[in-house]
Design a protein around this motif. Structure first.
Motif, PDB file in Angstrom:
ATOM      1  N   SER A  40       0.815  -1.209   0.000  1.00  0.00           N
ATOM      2  CA  SER A  40       0.000   0.000   0.000  1.00  0.00           C
ATOM      3  C   SER A  40       0.856   1.269   0.000  1.00  0.00           C
ATOM      4  O   SER A  40       0.422   2.317  -0.477  1.00  0.00           O
ATOM      5  N   GLU A  41       2.099   1.159   0.507  1.00  0.00           N
ATOM      6  CA  GLU A  41       2.959   2.333   0.597  1.00  0.00           C
ATOM      7  C   GLU A  41       3.384   2.871  -0.764  1.00  0.00           C
ATOM      8  O   GLU A  41       3.718   4.044  -0.903  1.00  0.00           O
ATOM      9  N   ASN A  42       3.428   2.018  -1.789  1.00  0.00           N
ATOM     10  CA  ASN A  42       3.920   2.513  -3.077  1.00  0.00           C
ATOM     11  C   ASN A  42       2.816   2.765  -4.085  1.00  0.00           C
ATOM     12  O   ASN A  42       3.093   2.922  -5.273  1.00  0.00           O
ATOM     13  N   SER A  45       3.435   6.087  -5.943  1.00  0.00           N
ATOM     14  CA  SER A  45       4.463   6.029  -6.980  1.00  0.00           C
ATOM     15  C   SER A  45       3.984   5.211  -8.178  1.00  0.00           C
ATOM     16  O   SER A  45       4.301   5.527  -9.336  1.00  0.00           O
ATOM     17  N   LEU A  46       3.196   4.159  -7.924  1.00  0.00           N
ATOM     18  CA  LEU A  46       2.662   3.365  -9.020  1.00  0.00           C
ATOM     19  C   LEU A  46       1.676   4.182  -9.844  1.00  0.00           C
ATOM     20  O   LEU A  46       1.633   4.062 -11.079  1.00  0.00           O
ATOM     21  N   SER A  47       0.896   5.015  -9.186  1.00  0.00           N
ATOM     22  CA  SER A  47      -0.034   5.877  -9.912  1.00  0.00           C
ATOM     23  C   SER A  47       0.728   6.856 -10.800  1.00  0.00           C
ATOM     24  O   SER A  47       0.276   7.182 -11.911  1.00  0.00           O
ATOM     25  N   SER A  48       1.876   7.310 -10.330  1.00  0.00           N
ATOM     26  CA  SER A  48       2.700   8.206 -11.147  1.00  0.00           C
ATOM     27  C   SER A  48       3.206   7.482 -12.383  1.00  0.00           C
ATOM     28  O   SER A  48       3.247   8.049 -13.482  1.00  0.00           O
ATOM     29  N   GLU A  58       1.473  -3.960 -16.937  1.00  0.00           N
ATOM     30  CA  GLU A  58       2.179  -4.414 -15.734  1.00  0.00           C
ATOM     31  C   GLU A  58       2.008  -3.425 -14.594  1.00  0.00           C
ATOM     32  O   GLU A  58       1.897  -3.818 -13.437  1.00  0.00           O
ATOM     33  N   ALA A  59       1.984  -2.137 -14.916  1.00  0.00           N
ATOM     34  CA  ALA A  59       1.818  -1.134 -13.869  1.00  0.00           C
ATOM     35  C   ALA A  59       0.446  -1.273 -13.206  1.00  0.00           C
ATOM     36  O   ALA A  59       0.316  -1.165 -11.986  1.00  0.00           O
ATOM     37  N   TYR A  60      -0.586  -1.522 -14.010  1.00  0.00           N
ATOM     38  CA  TYR A  60      -1.921  -1.723 -13.439  1.00  0.00           C
ATOM     39  C   TYR A  60      -1.962  -3.005 -12.599  1.00  0.00           C
ATOM     40  O   TYR A  60      -2.603  -3.050 -11.540  1.00  0.00           O
ATOM     41  N   ASN A  61      -1.289  -4.046 -13.067  1.00  0.00           N
ATOM     42  CA  ASN A  61      -1.263  -5.300 -12.318  1.00  0.00           C
ATOM     43  C   ASN A  61      -0.610  -5.119 -10.955  1.00  0.00           C
ATOM     44  O   ASN A  61      -1.109  -5.602  -9.935  1.00  0.00           O
ATOM     45  N   VAL A  62       0.501  -4.382 -10.930  1.00  0.00           N
ATOM     46  CA  VAL A  62       1.199  -4.164  -9.660  1.00  0.00           C
ATOM     47  C   VAL A  62       0.384  -3.272  -8.738  1.00  0.00           C
ATOM     48  O   VAL A  62       0.250  -3.549  -7.542  1.00  0.00           O
ATOM     49  N   SER A  65      -2.419  -5.132  -7.244  1.00  0.00           N
ATOM     50  CA  SER A  65      -1.959  -5.978  -6.143  1.00  0.00           C
ATOM     51  C   SER A  65      -1.805  -5.171  -4.860  1.00  0.00           C
ATOM     52  O   SER A  65      -2.159  -5.638  -3.772  1.00  0.00           O
ATOM     53  N   ALA A  66      -1.269  -3.974  -5.002  1.00  0.00           N
ATOM     54  CA  ALA A  66      -1.103  -3.116  -3.830  1.00  0.00           C
ATOM     55  C   ALA A  66      -2.458  -2.735  -3.243  1.00  0.00           C
ATOM     56  O   ALA A  66      -2.652  -2.753  -2.026  1.00  0.00           O
ATOM     57  N   TYR A  67      -3.401  -2.407  -4.105  1.00  0.00           N
ATOM     58  CA  TYR A  67      -4.754  -2.125  -3.611  1.00  0.00           C
ATOM     59  C   TYR A  67      -5.336  -3.348  -2.893  1.00  0.00           C
ATOM     60  O   TYR A  67      -5.973  -3.237  -1.845  1.00  0.00           O
ATOM     61  N   GLY A  68      -5.139  -4.520  -3.475  1.00  0.00           N
ATOM     62  CA  GLY A  68      -5.663  -5.736  -2.864  1.00  0.00           C
ATOM     63  C   GLY A  68      -5.103  -5.964  -1.492  1.00  0.00           C
ATOM     64  O   GLY A  68      -5.828  -6.320  -0.555  1.00  0.00           O
TER      65      GLY A  68
END
Length: 272
Positions: A40-42, A45-48, A58-62, A65-68
């Motif tokens: 959840s912490e990143n 940065s993933l949204s950026s 791949e960015a959406y997949n990662v 996963s963080a949201y999950g």
């Protein structure tokens, strides 16, 4: 050494504990989402990354996963949907979306996603493990066993395959095989409490009380917030006739999970 008055009571309580263990989650499923360094912490940065390259599946997949992992299931589902739209053969995203569907209670959708992931990549062990756990919870024991077996045949290093197959062996009374599987799971994930609880129950079913007690105590040392571990420890104390220690351990288990029957029933037997 004082034992309970008859083997029937021992068998009945032990059976209840094993059934509760088989029905519980073996391993945190959301944390097993197949991705690198998702947390959840990143998310920021993933949204950026996504804003700079909105066509990167791949960015959406990662990020999904963080949201999950953070319990934001609807947002995770949206990201996995986007990843699949961008890459229809993205089998990891199907498997990851299946976990979210399960968490949302959409069991049929989860099964469809696992099936699709396996169709796209018949060697993808995580999808077999996820689908096997879905089958196990639905009471489709043989189907679950077959999926865990397939993952193991694929040389998986995921401890869930061994742990979950061990639960099935245990349910079938094949405790020697169960102990082997729990031991393998422990070798792959030595900091996980659940396989120690599983192995301890099979040791206890084979009347190896000392090894069972060692495993239950280890489970508590690794994670003292699991009701099952305390109830299992309490069972040993109760078998040994130490009702005071048994009651304290059952009480701790009931405090952690007031709906855990082995704890509440054990506390009723031993308190006072």
């Amino acid at each position: 050494m004082v034992f309970w008055r008859g083997p029937a009571m021992v068998a009945s309580v032990l059976s209840g504990l094993m059934l509760a263990a088989c029905q519980s989650s073996a391993v945190n499923q959301i944390s097993s989402i197949d991705t690198a360094q998702a947390s959840s912490e990143n998310i920021s940065s993933l949204s950026s990354v996504i804003s700079r390259n909105p066509q990167d599946p791949e960015a959406y997949n990662v990020r999904g996963s963080a949201y999950g992992r953070g319990g934001r299931y609807n947002e995770a589902l949206k990201d996995f949907n986007t990843a699949i739209q961008l890459r229809p053969d993205y089998y990891q995203a199907y498997s990851n979306r299946a976990l979210i569907q399960r968490s949302l209670g959409n069991q049929d959708a989860a099964l469809a996603d696992y099936n699709k992931a396996i169709q796209l990549n018949p060697s993808y062990d995580a999808a077999y493990i996820g689908r096997g756990n879905l089958y196990r919870r639905a009471g489709r024991t043989q189907d679950a066993f077959n999926d865990f077996q397939k993952a193991i045949q694929l040389d998986t290093t995921d401890p869930r395959a061994y742990h979950n197959r061990g639960l099935i062996y245990q349910l079938q009374g094949q405790h020697a095989y169960a102990i082997e599987d729990f031991s393998k799971a422990i070798s792959l994930a030595p900091d996980a409490a659940e396989p120690y609880n599983g192995r301890g129950l099979s040791y206890l079913a084979m009347n190896d009380e000392d090894n069972a007690f060692t495993d239950f105590n280890m489970a508590i040392r690794l994670d003292d917030k699991i009701a099952e571990s305390w109830a299992n420890q309490a069972l040993i104390y109760e078998r040994r006739g130490d009702k005071a220690k048994a009651a304290r351990a059952y009480s701790r288990a009931a405090q952690l999970d007031p709906n855990y029957k082995p704890a509440t029933e054990g506390l009723a037997r031993t308190r006072g």
